[in-house]
Design an enzyme around this catalytic site. Structure first.
Site, PDB file in Angstrom:
ATOM      1  N   SER A  60      -2.872  -7.873   2.538  1.00  0.00           N
ATOM      2  CA  SER A  60      -3.084  -7.783   4.094  1.00  0.00           C
ATOM      3  C   SER A  60      -3.706  -8.974   4.656  1.00  0.00           C
ATOM      4  O   SER A  60      -3.215  -9.575   5.643  1.00  0.00           O
ATOM      5  CB  SER A  60      -4.364  -6.717   4.272  1.00  0.00           C
ATOM      6  OG  SER A  60      -3.761  -5.576   3.814  1.00  0.00           O
ATOM      7  N   ARG A 119      -1.669  -5.500  -8.678  1.00  0.00           N
ATOM      8  CA  ARG A 119      -0.580  -6.379  -8.350  1.00  0.00           C
ATOM      9  C   ARG A 119      -0.294  -7.510  -9.284  1.00  0.00           C
ATOM     10  O   ARG A 119       0.732  -7.491 -10.178  1.00  0.00           O
ATOM     11  CB  ARG A 119      -0.782  -7.237  -7.126  1.00  0.00           C
ATOM     12  CG  ARG A 119      -0.529  -6.585  -5.972  1.00  0.00           C
ATOM     13  CD  ARG A 119      -1.067  -7.174  -4.745  1.00  0.00           C
ATOM     14  NE  ARG A 119      -2.580  -7.063  -4.850  1.00  0.00           N
ATOM     15  CZ  ARG A 119      -3.535  -6.920  -3.689  1.00  0.00           C
ATOM     16  NH1 ARG A 119      -2.997  -7.448  -2.685  1.00  0.00           N
ATOM     17  NH2 ARG A 119      -4.728  -6.821  -3.777  1.00  0.00           N
ATOM     18  N   LYS A 127     -17.162  -8.179   6.330  1.00  0.00           N
ATOM     19  CA  LYS A 127     -16.420  -9.089   7.380  1.00  0.00           C
ATOM     20  C   LYS A 127     -15.966  -8.034   8.369  1.00  0.00           C
ATOM     21  O   LYS A 127     -15.531  -7.065   8.144  1.00  0.00           O
ATOM     22  CB  LYS A 127     -15.232  -9.883   6.803  1.00  0.00           C
ATOM     23  CG  LYS A 127     -15.462 -11.280   6.586  1.00  0.00           C
ATOM     24  CD  LYS A 127     -14.173 -11.931   6.070  1.00  0.00           C
ATOM     25  CE  LYS A 127     -13.054 -12.092   6.777  1.00  0.00           C
ATOM     26  NZ  LYS A 127     -11.931 -12.492   6.322  1.00  0.00           N
ATOM     27  N   HIS A 182       0.925  -1.320  -0.002  1.00  0.00           N
ATOM     28  CA  HIS A 182      -0.086  -0.007  -0.084  1.00  0.00           C
ATOM     29  C   HIS A 182       0.917   1.306   0.110  1.00  0.00           C
ATOM     30  O   HIS A 182       0.412   2.267  -0.600  1.00  0.00           O
ATOM     31  CB  HIS A 182      -0.855   0.132   1.077  1.00  0.00           C
ATOM     32  CG  HIS A 182      -1.959  -1.081   1.288  1.00  0.00           C
ATOM     33  ND1 HIS A 182      -2.198  -1.813   2.523  1.00  0.00           N
ATOM     34  CD2 HIS A 182      -3.092  -1.340   0.582  1.00  0.00           C
ATOM     35  CE1 HIS A 182      -3.060  -2.670   2.254  1.00  0.00           C
ATOM     36  NE2 HIS A 182      -3.740  -2.374   1.076  1.00  0.00           N
TER      37      HIS A 182
END
Ligand code: ADP
Length: 161
Positions: free
Chosen positions: A128, A90, A41, A17
């Site tokens: 993450s 990515r 979540k 990030h």
């Protein structure tokens, strides 16, 4: 003034990030890190904890602002006067979802464009969720996150035991 928004969960913020943020902050006059409040979540870190960690990691970036938000990214962008949404790409696996989001956002507000930035190759596999898994089992995350995040994760998992 070219203002950009970098939205995400940042649960927690990683070196990937920060790599994207560094690139964005050298291109745009102001970059807002927009931290999503409501998640499907339960996050590992609360909104305030995620904000605090991003703030700590970005204290040397003079043109980066941190805000939390709920709702649509394009609405947040409009509120702060941004015309660009930054997203990190990515691998090819990110592309499908990001392509869909970018075109949906354009549909919602055609004045907001999405700019994709690629991180340094060392961070292309970092996420993450992987970091949370490693830290949960006491693995070494020091190469993947800043030290303040590493410490916060160690504390979090100790308190959950
Ligand atoms: P989200 O929950 O929206 O996926 P994240 O906080 O996981 O939010 O990520 C925010 C943005 O940062 C996304 O565009 C994501 O692709 C990008 N990103 C996450 N990790 C990396 C990384 N290692 N390298 C480059 N971009 C990344």
């Amino acid at each position: 003034m070219k203002i950009a928004v970098y939205p995400g969960t940042f649960d927690p913020v990683t070196n990937g990030h920060l790599d994207i943020l560094m690139r964005a902050s050298s291109i745009f006059d102001v970059v807002y890190v927009a931290i999503v409040i409501n998640l499907r979540k339960e996050p590992l870190f609360s909104t305030d904890e995620r904000i605090k960690l991003v703030r700590e990691c970005t204290k040397d970036f003079s043109n980066v602002k941190i805000e939390k938000f709920n709702g649509l990214v394009v609405d947040f962008a409009q509120k702060v006067g941004a015309t660009v949404v930054i997203r990190g790409l990515r691998a090819i696996s990110d592309f499908d979802y990001e392509f869909q989001m970018a075109l949906t956002n354009r549909n919602l507000n055609e004045n907001v464009d999405t700019v994709f930035l690629m991180p340094h190759k060392d961070y292309t596999y970092l996420s993450s969720s992987t970091i949370r898994e490693i830290a949960k089992f006491n693995g070494d995350v020091s190469g993947f996150v800043p030290d303040c995040v590493r410490r916060a994760m160690a504390k979090k998992f100790r308190s959950k035991k």
